[in-house]
Design a protein around this motif. Structure first.
Motif, PDB file in Angstrom:
ATOM      1  N   ASP A 106       0.573  -1.104   0.019  1.00 14.91           N
ATOM      2  CA  ASP A 106      -0.128  -0.107  -0.168  1.00 14.91           C
ATOM      3  C   ASP A 106       0.314   1.082   0.182  1.00 14.91           C
ATOM      4  O   ASP A 106       0.626   2.213  -0.114  1.00 14.91           O
ATOM      5  N   LEU A 107       2.436   0.904  -0.275  1.00 15.47           N
ATOM      6  CA  LEU A 107       3.053   2.069  -0.301  1.00 15.47           C
ATOM      7  C   LEU A 107       2.481   3.250   0.407  1.00 15.47           C
ATOM      8  O   LEU A 107       3.021   4.745   0.607  1.00 15.47           O
ATOM      9  N   ALA A 108       2.942   3.282   2.137  1.00 12.90           N
ATOM     10  CA  ALA A 108       2.163   3.651   2.579  1.00 12.90           C
ATOM     11  C   ALA A 108       3.365   4.245   3.709  1.00 12.90           C
ATOM     12  O   ALA A 108       4.309   3.283   4.947  1.00 12.90           O
ATOM     13  N   HIS A 109       3.966   5.061   3.463  1.00 15.06           N
ATOM     14  CA  HIS A 109       5.354   5.425   4.200  1.00 15.06           C
ATOM     15  C   HIS A 109       5.968   7.083   4.649  1.00 15.06           C
ATOM     16  O   HIS A 109       4.588   7.870   3.504  1.00 15.06           O
ATOM     17  N   GLY A 110       6.342   7.126   5.171  1.00 16.31           N
ATOM     18  CA  GLY A 110       7.203   8.450   5.421  1.00 16.31           C
ATOM     19  C   GLY A 110       7.871   8.495   6.498  1.00 16.31           C
ATOM     20  O   GLY A 110       9.013   8.019   6.180  1.00 16.31           O
ATOM     21  N   SER A 111       9.084  10.467   6.477  1.00 19.41           N
ATOM     22  CA  SER A 111       9.876  10.442   6.831  1.00 19.41           C
ATOM     23  C   SER A 111       9.441  11.120   7.544  1.00 19.41           C
ATOM     24  O   SER A 111       9.415  12.289   8.100  1.00 19.41           O
ATOM     25  N   LEU A 112      10.205  10.686   9.013  1.00 18.25           N
ATOM     26  CA  LEU A 112      10.890  11.314  10.123  1.00 18.25           C
ATOM     27  C   LEU A 112      11.768  12.043  10.111  1.00 18.25           C
ATOM     28  O   LEU A 112      13.023  10.896   9.786  1.00 18.25           O
ATOM     29  N   VAL A 113      12.292  13.439  10.104  1.00 20.74           N
ATOM     30  CA  VAL A 113      13.223  14.345   9.865  1.00 20.74           C
ATOM     31  C   VAL A 113      13.513  15.384  11.135  1.00 20.74           C
ATOM     32  O   VAL A 113      12.710  15.480  11.446  1.00 20.74           O
ATOM     33  N   LEU A 114      15.043  15.676  11.470  1.00 20.88           N
ATOM     34  CA  LEU A 114      15.488  15.942  12.786  1.00 20.88           C
ATOM     35  C   LEU A 114      15.937  17.481  11.383  1.00 20.88           C
ATOM     36  O   LEU A 114      16.992  16.628  10.500  1.00 20.88           O
ATOM     37  N   GLY A 115      16.175  18.604  12.087  1.00 15.45           N
ATOM     38  CA  GLY A 115      16.475  19.629  11.140  1.00 15.45           C
ATOM     39  C   GLY A 115      16.855  20.721  11.927  1.00 15.45           C
ATOM     40  O   GLY A 115      16.359  20.829  13.124  1.00 15.45           O
ATOM     41  N   GLN A 116      18.217  21.964  11.279  1.00 13.81           N
ATOM     42  CA  GLN A 116      17.946  22.943  12.154  1.00 13.81           C
ATOM     43  C   GLN A 116      18.078  24.019  10.390  1.00 13.81           C
ATOM     44  O   GLN A 116      17.571  23.724   9.897  1.00 13.81           O
ATOM     45  N   LEU A 117      17.788  25.074  11.256  1.00 12.87           N
ATOM     46  CA  LEU A 117      17.972  26.461  10.294  1.00 12.87           C
ATOM     47  C   LEU A 117      19.016  26.464   9.274  1.00 12.87           C
ATOM     48  O   LEU A 117      20.452  26.210  10.031  1.00 12.87           O
ATOM     49  N   LYS A 118      19.119  26.673   7.874  1.00  8.25           N
ATOM     50  CA  LYS A 118      20.023  26.420   7.313  1.00  8.25           C
ATOM     51  C   LYS A 118      21.318  27.567   7.582  1.00  8.25           C
ATOM     52  O   LYS A 118      20.715  28.568   7.325  1.00  8.25           O
ATOM     53  N   GLY A 119      22.054  27.110   7.331  1.00  8.28           N
ATOM     54  CA  GLY A 119      23.959  27.757   7.725  1.00  8.28           C
ATOM     55  C   GLY A 119      24.016  28.373   9.219  1.00  8.28           C
ATOM     56  O   GLY A 119      24.685  29.077   9.841  1.00  8.28           O
ATOM     57  N   ARG A 120      23.048  27.546   9.903  1.00  9.98           N
ATOM     58  CA  ARG A 120      23.076  28.402  11.621  1.00  9.98           C
ATOM     59  C   ARG A 120      24.572  27.644  12.272  1.00  9.98           C
ATOM     60  O   ARG A 120      23.974  26.318  11.755  1.00  9.98           O
ATOM     61  N   THR A 121      25.594  28.357  13.120  1.00  5.90           N
ATOM     62  CA  THR A 121      26.025  27.205  13.547  1.00  5.90           C
ATOM     63  C   THR A 121      25.654  26.844  15.124  1.00  5.90           C
ATOM     64  O   THR A 121      24.867  27.816  15.769  1.00  5.90           O
ATOM     65  N   LEU A 122      24.960  25.451  15.657  1.00  6.69           N
ATOM     66  CA  LEU A 122      24.777  25.437  16.536  1.00  6.69           C
ATOM     67  C   LEU A 122      25.509  25.455  17.980  1.00  6.69           C
ATOM     68  O   LEU A 122      26.859  25.354  17.966  1.00  6.69           O
ATOM     69  N   PRO A 123      24.584  26.161  18.712  1.00  5.80           N
ATOM     70  CA  PRO A 123      24.808  26.468  20.269  1.00  5.80           C
ATOM     71  C   PRO A 123      25.462  24.572  20.941  1.00  5.80           C
ATOM     72  O   PRO A 123      25.303  23.779  20.356  1.00  5.80           O
ATOM     73  N   VAL A 124      27.310  24.319  21.842  1.00 10.09           N
ATOM     74  CA  VAL A 124      27.543  23.109  21.696  1.00 10.09           C
ATOM     75  C   VAL A 124      26.604  22.209  22.313  1.00 10.09           C
ATOM     76  O   VAL A 124      26.218  20.551  22.525  1.00 10.09           O
TER      77      VAL A 124
END
Length: 304
Positions: free
Chosen positions: A264-282
């Motif tokens: 039945d092609l019943a799939h999705g994606s779980l995605v972890l992301g951030q703001l593009k170009g941002r350097t994340l705090p430690v």
């Protein structure tokens, strides 16, 4: 860093849309806040806010200033986290925008595990759909987004993605409990209980159901997963949910989850992301690494 406090004053007024409400939140008088804003406008040579009978609204110049203030605040947070990391304090904060299915068990468990190692890190989590999560990233109100099936966006940088199947949840005594996998057409004999359209998972389900030639009876919609599960437990209704959220806390709940058949092609994606170009705090970067590692483990989790 007294100038930072002034930027915070301007930012709070922008968020509240009201000098009075912002002053209450900042614990200063409205007249004092007004003077600080006027000082900023005089320095810039342009009005930051348009004064309206209902409150204040950012001008074009104000929009530019607020974007700069929030980006500088994020950079300052990053610098502070690096300094604290060098000192061995491991302080910091992590702000997450996530899908509701992850707020039940997955995210609390990951925060608990992280705080066992870094007890001085503080967390803030807001349940949101993918559109709201990306807006929170752009406005520097969230550091990370953990959502299902986000749309492509120039400001969104995926860090990790893992495929998720659609699951059918029903009471342990349900007729479908005898099956190892469920075809979507099997569910047409029973009423459906679905998350409402405010959730990205619902939109994924609708696109899948639309591809099937049979009709479904959606008997209950809700923005509460707890309400949906309690209803399914009491009736012969079937709840459809993305895999990760579906498999949480089932053994002792009187519910059973079965995967929808791959045909039945019943799939999705779980995605972890951030703001593009941002350097994340430690602290944020460390937590993102932990979440990414856990997501990678999900690829091999057994199905209940």
């Amino acid at each position: 860093m007294r100038h930072v406090r002034i930027w915070q004053y301007v930012d709070e007024a922008a968020r509240c849309g009201s000098i009075r409400r912002a002053a209450e939140r900042l614990n200063i008088t409205p007249s004092a806040l007004q003077r600080r804003i006027q000082d900023v406008e005089e320095d810039l040579g342009a009005e930051v806010f348009e004064r309206l009978p209902s409150g204040v609204k950012l001008t074009a110049a104000g929009e530019m200033l607020i974007h700069w203030i929030r980006s500088q605040s994020a950079a300052l947070q990053h610098a502070r986290s690096q300094i604290e990391d060098l000192s061995g304090l491991r302080r910091g904060s992590v702000r997450i925008a996530c899908s509701q299915a992850l707020a039940v068990s997955f995210l609390p468990a990951e925060i608990e595990k992280f705080n066992a190692v870094y007890p001085l890190v503080r967390f803030s989590a807001v349940v949101n759909d993918h559109g709201g999560a990306i807006t929170a990233l752009r406005d520097y109100e969230a550091d990370l987004a953990l959502v299902f099936q986000p749309e492509r966006h120039n400001d969104f940088q995926p860090l990790m993605s893992v495929g998720q199947r659609l699951m059918a949840i029903f009471a342990s005594g349900h007729p479908l409990a005898q099956k190892e996998t469920i075809r979507l057409r099997d569910c047409t004999a029973y009423p459906l209980a679905l998350a409402d359209r405010s959730f990205s998972g619902r939109r994924i389900m609708e696109s899948i159901l639309a591809s099937v030639s049979t009709r479904f009876d959606v008997q209950l919609e809700s923005n509460s997963f707890e309400l949906l599960r309690n209803y399914v437990r009491r009736t012969q209704a079937v709840m459809l949910q993305i895999e990760l959220g579906a498999l949480e806390d089932l053994p002792d709940s009187g519910l059973i989850a079965r995967p929808i058949d791959d045909r039945d092609l019943a799939h999705g994606s779980l995605v972890l992301g951030q703001l593009k170009g941002r350097t994340l705090p430690v602290a944020v970067a460390k937590f993102a690494d932990q979440i990414a590692h856990r997501m990678d483990q999900l690829r091999t989790l057994p199905t209940i």
